[in-house]
Design a protein around this motif. Sequence first.
Motif, PDB file in Angstrom:
ATOM      1  N   ARG A 175       0.894  -1.646  -0.058  1.00 13.35           N
ATOM      2  CA  ARG A 175       0.285   0.321   0.193  1.00 13.35           C
ATOM      3  C   ARG A 175       1.311   1.217   0.099  1.00 13.35           C
ATOM      4  O   ARG A 175       2.011   1.098   0.771  1.00 13.35           O
ATOM      5  CB  ARG A 175      -0.803  -0.145   0.974  1.00 13.35           C
ATOM      6  N   ALA A 176      -0.068   2.814  -0.471  1.00 11.81           N
ATOM      7  CA  ALA A 176       0.565   3.534  -0.527  1.00 11.81           C
ATOM      8  C   ALA A 176       0.234   4.684   0.062  1.00 11.81           C
ATOM      9  O   ALA A 176      -1.196   4.263   0.165  1.00 11.81           O
ATOM     10  CB  ALA A 176       1.431   3.951  -2.166  1.00 11.81           C
ATOM     11  N   LEU A 177       0.970   5.591   0.617  1.00 12.54           N
ATOM     12  CA  LEU A 177       0.265   7.104   0.999  1.00 12.54           C
ATOM     13  C   LEU A 177       0.782   7.921   0.064  1.00 12.54           C
ATOM     14  O   LEU A 177       1.724   7.871   0.380  1.00 12.54           O
ATOM     15  CB  LEU A 177      -0.072   6.249   2.524  1.00 12.54           C
ATOM     16  N   LEU A 178      -0.262   8.784  -0.146  1.00  9.68           N
ATOM     17  CA  LEU A 178      -0.301  10.266  -1.022  1.00  9.68           C
ATOM     18  C   LEU A 178      -0.588  11.392  -0.052  1.00  9.68           C
ATOM     19  O   LEU A 178      -1.467  11.379   0.619  1.00  9.68           O
ATOM     20  CB  LEU A 178      -0.587  10.471  -1.665  1.00  9.68           C
ATOM     21  N   THR A 179       0.210  12.128   0.598  1.00  9.20           N
ATOM     22  CA  THR A 179      -0.310  13.019   1.281  1.00  9.20           C
ATOM     23  C   THR A 179       0.645  14.802   1.017  1.00  9.20           C
ATOM     24  O   THR A 179       1.342  14.745   0.467  1.00  9.20           O
ATOM     25  CB  THR A 179       0.401  13.166   3.016  1.00  9.20           C
ATOM     26  N   PHE A 180      -0.677  15.293   0.733  1.00 10.99           N
ATOM     27  CA  PHE A 180      -0.972  16.929   0.807  1.00 10.99           C
ATOM     28  C   PHE A 180      -0.600  17.402   2.108  1.00 10.99           C
ATOM     29  O   PHE A 180      -1.352  18.077   2.889  1.00 10.99           O
ATOM     30  CB  PHE A 180      -1.609  17.706  -0.219  1.00 10.99           C
ATOM     31  N   ASP A 181       0.708  17.986   2.309  1.00 11.73           N
ATOM     32  CA  ASP A 181       1.455  18.454   3.729  1.00 11.73           C
ATOM     33  C   ASP A 181       0.095  19.727   4.009  1.00 11.73           C
ATOM     34  O   ASP A 181       0.012  21.222   2.855  1.00 11.73           O
ATOM     35  CB  ASP A 181       2.333  19.204   3.253  1.00 11.73           C
ATOM     36  N   GLY A 182      -0.314  20.281   5.313  1.00 11.22           N
ATOM     37  CA  GLY A 182      -1.393  21.690   5.304  1.00 11.22           C
ATOM     38  C   GLY A 182      -2.672  21.375   4.693  1.00 11.22           C
ATOM     39  O   GLY A 182      -3.541  22.125   4.438  1.00 11.22           O
ATOM     40  N   GLY A 183      -2.995  20.228   3.811  1.00 12.00           N
ATOM     41  CA  GLY A 183      -4.398  20.058   3.404  1.00 12.00           C
ATOM     42  C   GLY A 183      -5.320  19.035   3.301  1.00 12.00           C
ATOM     43  O   GLY A 183      -5.385  19.185   5.176  1.00 12.00           O
ATOM     44  N   GLY A 184      -6.745  20.012   3.761  1.00 13.44           N
ATOM     45  CA  GLY A 184      -7.489  19.108   4.754  1.00 13.44           C
ATOM     46  C   GLY A 184      -8.379  18.185   4.020  1.00 13.44           C
ATOM     47  O   GLY A 184      -7.607  17.431   3.145  1.00 13.44           O
ATOM     48  N   HIS A 185      -9.855  18.093   4.966  1.00 10.99           N
ATOM     49  CA  HIS A 185     -10.626  17.344   4.058  1.00 10.99           C
ATOM     50  C   HIS A 185     -10.700  17.166   2.978  1.00 10.99           C
ATOM     51  O   HIS A 185     -11.008  15.899   1.871  1.00 10.99           O
ATOM     52  CB  HIS A 185     -11.882  17.152   5.348  1.00 10.99           C
ATOM     53  N   ASN A 186     -10.981  18.124   1.721  1.00 13.42           N
ATOM     54  CA  ASN A 186     -11.189  18.455   0.775  1.00 13.42           C
ATOM     55  C   ASN A 186     -10.106  17.461   0.145  1.00 13.42           C
ATOM     56  O   ASN A 186     -10.429  18.184  -1.097  1.00 13.42           O
ATOM     57  CB  ASN A 186     -11.992  19.879   0.991  1.00 13.42           C
ATOM     58  N   THR A 187      -9.366  17.155   0.330  1.00 11.23           N
ATOM     59  CA  THR A 187      -7.925  17.360  -0.544  1.00 11.23           C
ATOM     60  C   THR A 187      -8.380  16.519  -1.812  1.00 11.23           C
ATOM     61  O   THR A 187      -8.874  14.820  -1.473  1.00 11.23           O
ATOM     62  CB  THR A 187      -7.091  16.236   0.567  1.00 11.23           C
ATOM     63  N   VAL A 188      -8.143  16.724  -2.919  1.00  9.40           N
ATOM     64  CA  VAL A 188      -8.170  15.454  -4.409  1.00  9.40           C
ATOM     65  C   VAL A 188      -9.428  15.388  -4.601  1.00  9.40           C
ATOM     66  O   VAL A 188      -9.801  15.686  -6.518  1.00  9.40           O
ATOM     67  CB  VAL A 188      -7.850  14.206  -4.366  1.00  9.40           C
TER      68      VAL A 188
END
Length: 471
Positions: free
Chosen positions: A321-334
Amino acid sequence: MKHITLTTALVATAAASPLAAQNRIDGQSPDAPELAAYGTLPVGVRQFEFVNPDQIDIVSVAGGAGTPGNPPRYDRPLTVEMWYPAAADATGETKFNTFLRDGTTEVTLEGRAMRDAAPAEGDEAFPLLMLSHGFPGNRFLMSHLAENLASKGYVVASIDHTDSTYRDQSAFGSTLVNRPLDNIFVLNQMAQLNNTAGSGFTGLIDTDNTGLVGYSMGGYGAIVTAGGGVTETSVGYPWGGPNGTLGIHQAGSDTHEALPDARIKTAVAIGPWGMNAGFWDAEGLAGIDIPMLFIAGSEDATSLYENGVRAIWEGATSVDRALLTFDGGGHNTVAPIPAPEESFYYNDRLRFNVSEHYTDEVWDTVFMNNVGQHFLTAWMDRELKGDVDKGAYLNLLARGGDGTWSVNDDGTLRDDHTYWKGFAEGTADGLRYEVLQAAPAPVPLPASVWMMAFGLAGLSVLKRRARRAAA
């Protein structure tokens, strides 16, 4: 962190002026990553109305009807929007109507998919993707992903989960119990479309190679569908599945063991909800038996990050498995489409600006959508189409900003170039992509010993793997 700096100003401008909003779903940022670009196939879109017979009427149970073990039942309606590769000469309307988060304001959006266009001709069958929205949401919330991926050779079915849409939001227990069941039912309906002469889609949909994409509560449903059984504690929540109805998804139960479908080969969970509320533990998450990509904002206040999405990713020990993270992003990411122009107003009933349902405080929505389209293209092409070359877009340094940009004058890459493949210089800053491998397979043991050593969920994964191999 280029985009974080720029997009804070953009979001502030948009909030001040609705004219900054847009009602198109097909935006492409000037610095979008490579695989976000639309594919070469024209796209059609069509609406279907399905009915899943003899389902537990969770809303009525929550209202006090029935008794434990004898709940009222009903025929459950589900609306599905399907995007698909269209015929080369296809034509059709590219605008469509939907409702905002307030459940009352109807808006017109526009993309590239053509309404009721003729399907692609030929003998090629395209892998199926199923999209599952949040609570509340609707089948158009992730339409930017749907038509983008359809243009690259996928059939995409997005579900309106009854009792969970902006227009019919009802008992939360319906979302908890029905999401996984809706997923399997719609998969079966897509298979029926593919196998029925005269449906117009005969031979077009490869349901044996299916991917599932869920956002928020859709992410919860994706995890359960992928084999992640819920805890005994969560089954007993008085605000959850009424009268113990969530027990069908409890880890180790016969009903949950029968749920995962070998046709679903991978899943993507965007901001999945549930770990933050005690719906999973190590045993339940170990039941996940297909590769998964998780996507999250590091400041997600709804599903949480360290004790939410990241903990789910870490706990899915049975699979890669992989995890893509947006630093500073909230729940509405992507996941959400760009905020429609009409959403920029304060709703007294909801007590927030409706545009907040679609926007992020830090990241620009179009760029986030493009990053999501890029990674889902690479992930699904590798997992469902066997495109090994797409692996290069997923073999990345953990932190996008740590890469070295080193390019010759003619555009060729130098040996010391380590920047994320497909991203222009500086555009991966603020992003992280981390990978964990499945735990090593245990030494073969008799089933009884294996269960004692590794628990019911571990034994379940072993059995499901055998079923998948046989399939």
